[in-house]
Design an enzyme around this catalytic site. Structure first.
Site, PDB file in Angstrom:
ATOM      1  N   ALA A   2       0.837  -1.207   0.000  1.00  0.00           N
ATOM      2  CA  ALA A   2       0.000   0.000   0.000  1.00  0.00           C
ATOM      3  C   ALA A   2       0.866   1.249   0.000  1.00  0.00           C
ATOM      4  O   ALA A   2       1.942   1.278   0.593  1.00  0.00           O
ATOM      5  CB  ALA A   2      -0.923  -0.004   1.215  1.00  0.00           C
ATOM      6  N   GLY A  32       0.712  -5.671   0.059  1.00  0.00           N
ATOM      7  CA  GLY A  32      -0.089  -5.737  -1.150  1.00  0.00           C
ATOM      8  C   GLY A  32       0.715  -6.131  -2.370  1.00  0.00           C
ATOM      9  O   GLY A  32       0.172  -6.694  -3.329  1.00  0.00           O
ATOM     10  N   GLU A  80       0.606  -9.802  -2.312  1.00  0.00           N
ATOM     11  CA  GLU A  80      -0.751 -10.235  -2.659  1.00  0.00           C
ATOM     12  C   GLU A  80      -0.986 -10.118  -4.160  1.00  0.00           C
ATOM     13  O   GLU A  80      -1.623 -10.977  -4.773  1.00  0.00           O
ATOM     14  CB  GLU A  80      -1.770  -9.413  -1.871  1.00  0.00           C
ATOM     15  N   GLU A  97       1.425  -6.725   7.642  1.00  0.00           N
ATOM     16  CA  GLU A  97       0.289  -5.913   8.089  1.00  0.00           C
ATOM     17  C   GLU A  97       0.034  -6.011   9.589  1.00  0.00           C
ATOM     18  O   GLU A  97      -0.464  -5.053  10.205  1.00  0.00           O
ATOM     19  CB  GLU A  97      -0.976  -6.333   7.328  1.00  0.00           C
TER      20      GLU A  97
END
Length: 695
Positions: A61, A102, A105, A125
């Site tokens: 992010a 992210g 991911e 996270e």
């Protein structure tokens, strides 16, 4: 553009290009979706390579969008992953350097993943009180297996790609000297015709007797997580990868992510994350400010503090000269440093070669002339202005032009110290916290004449020393110790009114602080506070203090170093035992000053101590001593053991509500020493306007 697009033969190369770590902000997500659609629409393109420019594949992010509507705006990260995952042409993620959050991911949504060795892989996270929210808890177990994925997600730790080379996470880990892009394109050529395209979501997680393993993990994580809910939520969400369909697992993950995002613990962790990064930014000192080279250092004083400061330089690979006034003190200081490194080596944290290299960087001297060529010298002598004057006059006489003259003073006027030299622009405060080689905080005191390049250099040095540097203006005690004075005053008043040390310490420690005020005093040395109070009795005769701490010192109870302080200590132990003698002294003192002792609740104890910090913090902001409330929070989180899950005293006040803080203060102002509760005008203004200290 935040995404670059080129075609190499029949392979489209999409490169995330959003420095410094290719954060997946809205602009980057939008451009990436557009680039994938462009490749799908081009009949000549048979495969897609997705990589990252510069020093990362992707750090996840974009922190600039944290806590903003952009973070969830479409195309969301989940939407981007769906576009990649549903591509009719193979998408190969080419990973290097950093692939976390992210970014990982996104890579898990690709058909294939290739990597360079040394790529740092993580889903961190949990360190922000969250869990992966774009499929990480559902896809990672499908490629790493339940146990390994769970360990990574619950810990948030980085794992180098070569340690994962034999798992289904990677289809190839290239040789260290390989060209990543050329190798990824060559790999793409090998899979252009493979159908059906592999999808991580189609894999199954298989773990024999998984319920027993998960229950064991729940018990272990619950015991270790303390007040933080995210680690246990990670376990439950990863468990869903075995017990739910993939789609239902995604929905469960998203629901738990959204729940955690609103918890006070996650808000506090995210506040601390940003506060740490903001602390290094000084409005009138731009990032382009030139810094002075620091190749050699010197430290004045080889005691506990001076030795610890020297170790910081050594740990950063900077040779240091330790100066003392006597050979015995110098030998003892260097021997202590050597022993500290020997202990570290015994624990397996240093090799013999590293041990020898570090101790070789420390030299000793009794002559100021021997340190003249150091780029920075840190004074770490007794906290007395007369002693500081002698040191700085000698430094001014011998140090080379351009050398930074730093003082480790914890309370004294840095501008007076700078005035002892003909180069006040070179003088800065570097207040290390004990033990200096362990504690993360470095309070950087900016004097009236401190040069901007000196400040920029010291901030850069703090990072090299792996410290959190927080800038303070000049006042008695700077940020941390000025605030702790009001905290300690209230602690003393609580003793006079009915508390004993154990009750106060237990209440504050239950609140989450690492140590209560009286255990902290015993650890630091009660004589240090006594010496400072004696000076303040002269400088500030109108300020009232409890005399209990003075009476304690008059009994010779200086703390752990004397085996007796607020508590009793047994030889070789640090355990604090209740002292009948001290408790009797406290009760007698209450009688002597005519105070009838009363029962005091833990709530009152915590409010009085914490709100005393908050009120003084507001004054520091008014006066410009602290640049921002988050700087104050960083001082207390990294230097004073304030509970991380509460985000620091100013953030905690924001969560309570400043109106409520002010109401409590008004209640305590009606009691003894009401003048101590005169509210800072800034606090009054913000409370009236319904605002917060932190934005």
């Amino acid at each position: 553009m935040s995404v670059d697009y080129v075609v190499s033969g029949n392979v489209a190369v999409i490169t995330l290009n959003n420095p410094p770590v290719n954060g997946l902000g809205l602009e980057t997500r939008t451009a990436a979706v557009s680039a994938v659609h462009r490749a799908l629409a081009d009949a000549t393109v048979k495969a897609i390579v997705l990589t990252g420019a510069g020093k990362a594949f992707s750090g996840g992010a974009d922190i600039k969008e944290f806590n903003s509507p952009k973070a969830l705006a479409e195309p969301s990260l989940s939407t981007l992953i769906n576009v990649v995952e549903s591509s009719t042409k193979p998408v190969i993620a080419a990973l290097h350097t950093i692939c976390m959050g992210g970014g990982l991911e996104l890579a898990l949504g690709c058909a294939y993943r290739v990597a360079m060795p040394g790529t740092q892989i993580a889903l961190p996270e949990v360190k922000l009180g969250l869990l992966p929210g774009a499929g990480g808890t559902q896809r990672l177990p499908r490629v790493l297996g339940l146990e390994m994925a769970l360990n990574m997600i619950v810990s948030g730790a980085f794992v180098p790609s070569e340690k994962l080379a034999d798992t289904a996470l990677f289809d190839a880990v290239f040789a260290p000297d390989a060209d990543l892009l050329a190798s990824a394109i060559a790999f793409a050529q090998q899979v252009v015709d493979v159908r059906p395209l592999p999808k991580v979501r189609d894999r199954k997680v298989d773990y024999p007797n998984h319920e027993a393993f998960l229950q064991f993990t729940r018990n272990t994580v619950k015991a270790m997580a303390g007040p933080f809910p995210a680690p246990l939520e990670c376990v439950e969400t990863v468990a869903a990868s075995m017990t739910h369909t993939f789609e239902d697992g995604l929905k469960f993950e998203r629901a738990r992510f959204m729940h955690l995002a609103q918890t006070s613990e996650s808000l506090a962790l995210r506040h601390a994350f940003f506060a740490e990064r903001l602390a290094s930014k000084v409005p009138d000192v731009p990032v382009t400010t030139p810094v002075r080279p620091i190749g050699r250092a010197a430290v004045i004083g080889a005691g506990t503090m001076g030795g610890g400061i020297a170790m910081n330089f050594v740990n950063a690979g900077i040779p240091v000269m330790l100066l003392e006034t006597g050979q015995e003190a110098l030998d003892k200081g260097i021997a202590t440093i050597r022993q500290n490194y020997a202990n570290t080596m015994k624990k397996g944290k240093l090799t013999q070669a590293q041990f020898e290299q570090r101790v070789s960087l420390v030299k000793g001297t009794l002559a100021y002339a021997d340190i003249a060529q150091a780029d920075i010298v840190v004074e770490a002598v007794f906290e007395d202005m007369v002693v500081k004057e002698s040191v700085f006059r000698q430094l001014d006489a011998v140090m080379k032009p351009g050398a930074i003259l730093a003082s480790n003073t914890s309370t004294l006027d840095l501008d007076r110290i700078a005035a002892f030299t003909r180069r006040p622009q070179d003088v800065v405060g570097t207040h290390f916290f004990s033990p200096a080689n362990v504690m993360k905080l470095l309070e950087i005191v900016r004097g009236k004449h401190t040069g901007k390049d000196v400040l920029a250099t010291t901030l850069a040095l703090s990072k090299k020393l792996k410290k959190i540097g927080v800038v303070s203006g000049v006042c008695d005690g700077f940020i941390g110790n000025r605030m702790i004075e009001q905290y300690s005053r209230q602690a003393g008043f609580l003793l006079e009114e009915g508390c004993l040390p154990e009750q106060v310490d237990k209440a504050v420690e239950k609140f989450g602080c690492a140590m209560g005020p009286f255990r902290m005093g015993d650890l630091a040395g009660n004589d240090i506070g006594w010496y400072i109070r004696k000076r303040r009795y002269l400088d500030k005769p109108d300020i009232v203090y409890s005399k209990t701490a003075d009476l304690l010192c008059e009994m010779g109870r200086y703390g752990q170093k004397t085996g007796a302080g607020w508590y009793d200590y047994k030889a070789g132990e640090r355990t604090a035992y209740s002292s009948e003698a001290v408790n009797a002294m406290i009760v007698q003192h209450s009688a002597d000053i005519g105070v009838e002792r009363r029962k005091i609740s833990d709530v009152e104890i915590v409010e009085r101590l914490v709100y005393a910090l908050v009120n003084e913090g507001a004054r520091l902001l008014e006066e410009g001593i602290a640049m921002r409330a988050s700087d104050i929070d960083m001082v207390y989180l990294s230097g004073y053991g304030f509970p991380l899950f509460r985000g620091g005293p100013m953030f905690y006040a924001d969560t309570v509500g400043l109106f409520n803080v002010l109401m409590a203060m008004e209640k305590y102002a009606a009691g003894r020493h009401g003048d101590a509760w005169a509210p800072a005008p800034l606090l009054v203004t913000l409370a009236a306007e319904g605002k917060r200290f932190n934005g």
